[in-house]
Design a protein around this motif. Structure first.
Motif, PDB file in Angstrom:
ATOM      1  N   ARG A  44       0.834  -1.204   0.000  1.00  0.00           N
ATOM      2  CA  ARG A  44       0.000   0.000   0.000  1.00  0.00           C
ATOM      3  C   ARG A  44       0.870   1.255   0.000  1.00  0.00           C
ATOM      4  NH1 ARG A  44      -2.353  -0.594   4.697  1.00  0.00           N
ATOM      5  NH2 ARG A  44      -3.830  -2.124   3.867  1.00  0.00           N
ATOM      6  N   ALA A  45       1.926   1.264   0.819  1.00  0.00           N
ATOM      7  CA  ALA A  45       2.818   2.419   0.865  1.00  0.00           C
ATOM      8  C   ALA A  45       3.564   2.599  -0.454  1.00  0.00           C
ATOM      9  CB  ALA A  45       3.811   2.248   2.013  1.00  0.00           C
ATOM     10  N   SER A  46       3.968   1.496  -1.054  1.00  0.00           N
ATOM     11  CA  SER A  46       4.648   1.563  -2.348  1.00  0.00           C
ATOM     12  C   SER A  46       3.736   2.175  -3.402  1.00  0.00           C
ATOM     13  CB  SER A  46       5.091   0.164  -2.774  1.00  0.00           C
ATOM     14  OG  SER A  46       5.711   0.169  -4.035  1.00  0.00           O
ATOM     15  N   ASN A  47       2.495   1.730  -3.423  1.00  0.00           N
ATOM     16  CA  ASN A  47       1.552   2.216  -4.434  1.00  0.00           C
ATOM     17  C   ASN A  47       1.113   3.653  -4.189  1.00  0.00           C
ATOM     18  OD1 ASN A  47       1.669  -0.208  -5.785  1.00  0.00           O
ATOM     19  ND2 ASN A  47      -0.182  -1.038  -4.862  1.00  0.00           N
ATOM     20  N   ALA A  48       1.293   4.131  -2.970  1.00  0.00           N
ATOM     21  CA  ALA A  48       0.938   5.516  -2.662  1.00  0.00           C
ATOM     22  C   ALA A  48       2.014   6.498  -3.110  1.00  0.00           C
ATOM     23  CB  ALA A  48       0.688   5.673  -1.162  1.00  0.00           C
ATOM     24  N   GLY A  49       3.193   5.991  -3.440  1.00  0.00           N
ATOM     25  CA  GLY A  49       4.284   6.856  -3.870  1.00  0.00           C
ATOM     26  C   GLY A  49       4.534   6.748  -5.358  1.00  0.00           C
ATOM     27  N   THR A  50       5.587   7.422  -5.785  1.00  0.00           N
ATOM     28  CA  THR A  50       6.007   7.367  -7.186  1.00  0.00           C
ATOM     29  C   THR A  50       7.393   6.739  -7.227  1.00  0.00           C
ATOM     30  OG1 THR A  50       4.761   9.379  -7.662  1.00  0.00           O
ATOM     31  CG2 THR A  50       6.379   8.696  -9.289  1.00  0.00           C
ATOM     32  N   TYR A  51       7.439   5.444  -7.473  1.00  0.00           N
ATOM     33  CA  TYR A  51       8.695   4.697  -7.413  1.00  0.00           C
ATOM     34  C   TYR A  51       8.994   4.049  -8.758  1.00  0.00           C
ATOM     35  CZ  TYR A  51       8.116   5.295  -2.391  1.00  0.00           C
ATOM     36  OH  TYR A  51       7.963   5.845  -1.141  1.00  0.00           O
ATOM     37  N   ASP A  52      10.280   3.858  -9.008  1.00  0.00           N
ATOM     38  CA  ASP A  52      10.726   3.214 -10.240  1.00  0.00           C
ATOM     39  C   ASP A  52      10.914   1.712 -10.073  1.00  0.00           C
ATOM     40  OD1 ASP A  52      11.016   5.663 -11.827  1.00  0.00           O
ATOM     41  OD2 ASP A  52      12.633   6.128 -10.423  1.00  0.00           O
ATOM     42  N   LEU A  53      10.979   1.244  -8.818  1.00  0.00           N
ATOM     43  CA  LEU A  53      11.162  -0.182  -8.570  1.00  0.00           C
ATOM     44  C   LEU A  53      10.710  -0.496  -7.142  1.00  0.00           C
ATOM     45  CD1 LEU A  53      12.412  -2.806  -9.899  1.00  0.00           C
ATOM     46  CD2 LEU A  53      14.423  -2.335  -8.489  1.00  0.00           C
ATOM     47  N   HIS A  54      10.039  -1.637  -6.994  1.00  0.00           N
ATOM     48  CA  HIS A  54       9.678  -2.160  -5.676  1.00  0.00           C
ATOM     49  C   HIS A  54      10.569  -3.373  -5.430  1.00  0.00           C
ATOM     50  CE1 HIS A  54       6.747  -3.112  -2.380  1.00  0.00           C
ATOM     51  NE2 HIS A  54       7.258  -4.322  -2.567  1.00  0.00           N
ATOM     52  N   LEU A  55      11.426  -3.299  -4.406  1.00  0.00           N
ATOM     53  CA  LEU A  55      12.390  -4.360  -4.126  1.00  0.00           C
ATOM     54  C   LEU A  55      12.065  -4.994  -2.779  1.00  0.00           C
ATOM     55  CD1 LEU A  55      15.043  -5.877  -4.760  1.00  0.00           C
ATOM     56  CD2 LEU A  55      16.250  -4.004  -3.611  1.00  0.00           C
ATOM     57  N   ALA A  56      11.825  -6.289  -2.777  1.00  0.00           N
ATOM     58  CA  ALA A  56      11.525  -7.032  -1.553  1.00  0.00           C
ATOM     59  C   ALA A  56      12.674  -7.974  -1.233  1.00  0.00           C
ATOM     60  CB  ALA A  56      10.221  -7.814  -1.717  1.00  0.00           C
ATOM     61  N   LEU A  57      13.217  -7.860  -0.024  1.00  0.00           N
ATOM     62  CA  LEU A  57      14.333  -8.696   0.416  1.00  0.00           C
ATOM     63  C   LEU A  57      13.807  -9.794   1.328  1.00  0.00           C
ATOM     64  CD1 LEU A  57      16.859  -5.858   1.396  1.00  0.00           C
ATOM     65  CD2 LEU A  57      16.741  -7.102  -0.778  1.00  0.00           C
ATOM     66  N   HIS A  58      14.057 -11.029   0.954  1.00  0.00           N
ATOM     67  CA  HIS A  58      13.600 -12.176   1.743  1.00  0.00           C
ATOM     68  C   HIS A  58      14.648 -13.277   1.689  1.00  0.00           C
ATOM     69  CE1 HIS A  58       9.321 -11.047   2.440  1.00  0.00           C
ATOM     70  NE2 HIS A  58       9.523 -10.313   1.360  1.00  0.00           N
ATOM     71  N   SER A  59      14.513 -14.229   2.615  1.00  0.00           N
ATOM     72  CA  SER A  59      15.190 -15.515   2.479  1.00  0.00           C
ATOM     73  C   SER A  59      14.114 -16.593   2.482  1.00  0.00           C
ATOM     74  CB  SER A  59      16.220 -15.733   3.582  1.00  0.00           C
ATOM     75  OG  SER A  59      15.677 -15.513   4.862  1.00  0.00           O
ATOM     76  N   ASN A  60      14.441 -17.737   1.919  1.00  0.00           N
ATOM     77  CA  ASN A  60      13.452 -18.766   1.614  1.00  0.00           C
ATOM     78  C   ASN A  60      13.407 -19.829   2.707  1.00  0.00           C
ATOM     79  OD1 ASN A  60      11.510 -20.036   0.049  1.00  0.00           O
ATOM     80  ND2 ASN A  60      12.744 -19.953  -1.827  1.00  0.00           N
ATOM     81  N   ALA A  61      12.416 -20.719   2.615  1.00  0.00           N
ATOM     82  CA  ALA A  61      12.302 -21.856   3.535  1.00  0.00           C
ATOM     83  C   ALA A  61      11.732 -23.042   2.778  1.00  0.00           C
ATOM     84  CB  ALA A  61      11.418 -21.510   4.724  1.00  0.00           C
ATOM     85  N   SER A  62      12.265 -24.210   3.053  1.00  0.00           N
ATOM     86  CA  SER A  62      11.790 -25.431   2.413  1.00  0.00           C
ATOM     87  C   SER A  62      10.513 -25.925   3.087  1.00  0.00           C
ATOM     88  CB  SER A  62      12.845 -26.535   2.513  1.00  0.00           C
ATOM     89  OG  SER A  62      14.052 -26.125   1.936  1.00  0.00           O
ATOM     90  N   ALA A  63       9.791 -26.766   2.386  1.00  0.00           N
ATOM     91  CA  ALA A  63       8.665 -27.469   2.986  1.00  0.00           C
ATOM     92  C   ALA A  63       9.193 -28.398   4.083  1.00  0.00           C
ATOM     93  CB  ALA A  63       7.930 -28.273   1.925  1.00  0.00           C
ATOM     94  N   PRO A  64       8.385 -28.680   5.094  1.00  0.00           N
ATOM     95  CA  PRO A  64       8.859 -29.536   6.199  1.00  0.00           C
ATOM     96  C   PRO A  64       9.490 -30.850   5.740  1.00  0.00           C
ATOM     97  CG  PRO A  64       6.746 -28.569   6.756  1.00  0.00           C
ATOM     98  CD  PRO A  64       7.008 -28.192   5.335  1.00  0.00           C
ATOM     99  N   SER A  65       8.979 -31.436   4.687  1.00  0.00           N
ATOM    100  CA  SER A  65       9.510 -32.714   4.213  1.00  0.00           C
ATOM    101  C   SER A  65      10.907 -32.600   3.624  1.00  0.00           C
ATOM    102  CB  SER A  65       8.565 -33.318   3.161  1.00  0.00           C
ATOM    103  OG  SER A  65       8.458 -32.444   2.049  1.00  0.00           O
ATOM    104  N   ASN A  66      11.298 -31.358   3.285  1.00  0.00           N
ATOM    105  CA  ASN A  66      12.607 -31.132   2.657  1.00  0.00           C
ATOM    106  C   ASN A  66      13.464 -30.186   3.485  1.00  0.00           C
ATOM    107  OD1 ASN A  66      14.136 -32.011   0.429  1.00  0.00           O
ATOM    108  ND2 ASN A  66      13.877 -30.040  -0.597  1.00  0.00           N
ATOM    109  N   TYR A  67      13.129 -30.046   4.756  1.00  0.00           N
ATOM    110  CA  TYR A  67      13.774 -29.071   5.627  1.00  0.00           C
ATOM    111  C   TYR A  67      15.296 -29.240   5.635  1.00  0.00           C
ATOM    112  CZ  TYR A  67      14.648 -26.187   9.760  1.00  0.00           C
ATOM    113  OH  TYR A  67      15.105 -25.215  10.629  1.00  0.00           O
ATOM    114  N   GLY A  68      16.006 -28.125   5.359  1.00  0.00           N
ATOM    115  CA  GLY A  68      17.450 -28.108   5.431  1.00  0.00           C
ATOM    116  C   GLY A  68      18.178 -28.680   4.232  1.00  0.00           C
TER     117      GLY A  68
END
Length: 232
Positions: A44-68
Motif C-alpha cells: 500500500r505504501a509503495s503504491n501511494a508513492g512514485t517509485y521506479d522499482l519495488h524491491l523485496a528482500l527475503h530468504s526462503n524456507a523449504s517445505a517440512p519434508s525437505n527441511y534443510g
C-alpha cells in the motif's frame, strides 16, 4: 527463524542497513518499510508513492519434508512486466558472481506472490537462499556487505547510472557566468534535467565520476558538470 539463530526479518533488515551506504553513494533515493509493517501495508505504501522499482528482500524456507536440504537464490518478477523481468535478470546475474552455487541462482516469473503481483512499480522479490539450510544461512550472515554491494551494483545497472563506493560528503558552490547549472538524472548531457542551481548556490557533493559530481541540491539528487562547481 534461521537455523543458526535470528529471524528472516532481522537478517533482511541488517542487509538493508548494509545497502544504505552504497545506495547513498550511487545516488539511489529510496524509502524503506519498517519492522511493524506487513506485506500488505508495504504494498500500500509503495503504491501511494512514485517509485521506479519495488524491491523485496527475503530468504526462503523449504517445505517440512525437505527441511534443510535445499539451496539456491530465486529472483521473482511479474510475467507481464518487461522492466520487472529485466531487473530480476540483472539481479540474478550479479548474485551468481558471489553465491557459492551460481547454477542455482535464477530469475523466475510468478503471479502468486503479492509483492510481485500488486505493486504498481516494476517489482523484484529476492529469495536470498534458504534460512533452514545451515550453509545458506551461514553464507547470508557472513557476507552481508558483499551481498548488499552486489544488489546495489545490480540496481545501478538497471537504472543506467555509475556504481560508486561510499565517500564522505563535501560542500561546493555553483560557479557559472550564464545563469544556472543543470542538475541531471544521470551523468550525461542528454539526461533529463531534474533541478537548476543558480550561480552561488551551495551544493552537497556526494560523489564524483568522470568529470561529474553527484550532488544533493534543494531536495533533489543528481549529476552536475564538475567544471562549474568550486569545492569549499
Amino acid at each position: 527463524m534461521y537455523v543458526n539463530g535470528g529471524s528472516e526479518e532481522e537478517w533482511m533488515n541488517r542487509l538493508a542497513d548494509a545497502m544504505v551506504p552504497y545506495l547513498n553513494a550511487s545516488g539511489i533515493q529510496y524509502t524503506r518499510n519498517t519492522p511493524d509493517m506487513t506485506a500488505v501495508s508495504s504494498i500500500r505504501a509503495s503504491n501511494a508513492g512514485t517509485y521506479d522499482l519495488h524491491l523485496a528482500l527475503h530468504s526462503n524456507a523449504s517445505a517440512p519434508s525437505n527441511y534443510g536440504k535445499t539451496r539456491g537464490i530465486i529472483v521473482f518478477y511479474y510475467p507481464g512486466s518487461s522492466n520487472g523481468r529485466r531487473a530480476a535478470e540483472i539481479m540474478a546475474d550479479n548474485l551468481k558472481s558471489i553465491y557459492p552455487l551460481p547454477n542455482r541462482v535464477r530469475a523466475e516469473a510468478t503471479t502468486s506472490i503479492g509483492e510481485v503481483r500488486q505493486p504498481r512499480a516494476p517489482s523484484v522479490f529476492i529469495e536470498l537462499g534458504y534460512h533452514d539450510n545451515s550453509d545458506d544461512a551461514t553464507w547470508i550472515k557472513n557476507n552481508l556487505n558483499q551481498i548488499a554491494r552486489t544488489i546495489v551494483l545490480a540496481l545501478t545497472e538497471y537504472f543506467g547510472i555509475p556504481f560508486l563506493g561510499p565517500t564522505a560528503p563535501r560542500q561546493g558552490v555553483v560557479d557559472v557566468d550564464w545563469g544556472y547549472l543543470n542538475i541531471r538524472a544521470r551523468p550525461s548531457t542528454s539526461a533529463p534535467v531534474i533541478a537548476k542551481a543558480y550561480d552561488g548556490a551551495r551544493l552537497t557533493i556526494l560523489n564524483q565520476w568522470q568529470g561529474w559530481y553527484l550532488v544533493s541540491f534543494d531536495g533533489a539528487e543528481g549529476y552536475a558538470n564538475g567544471d562549474f562547481i568550486t569545492l569549499l
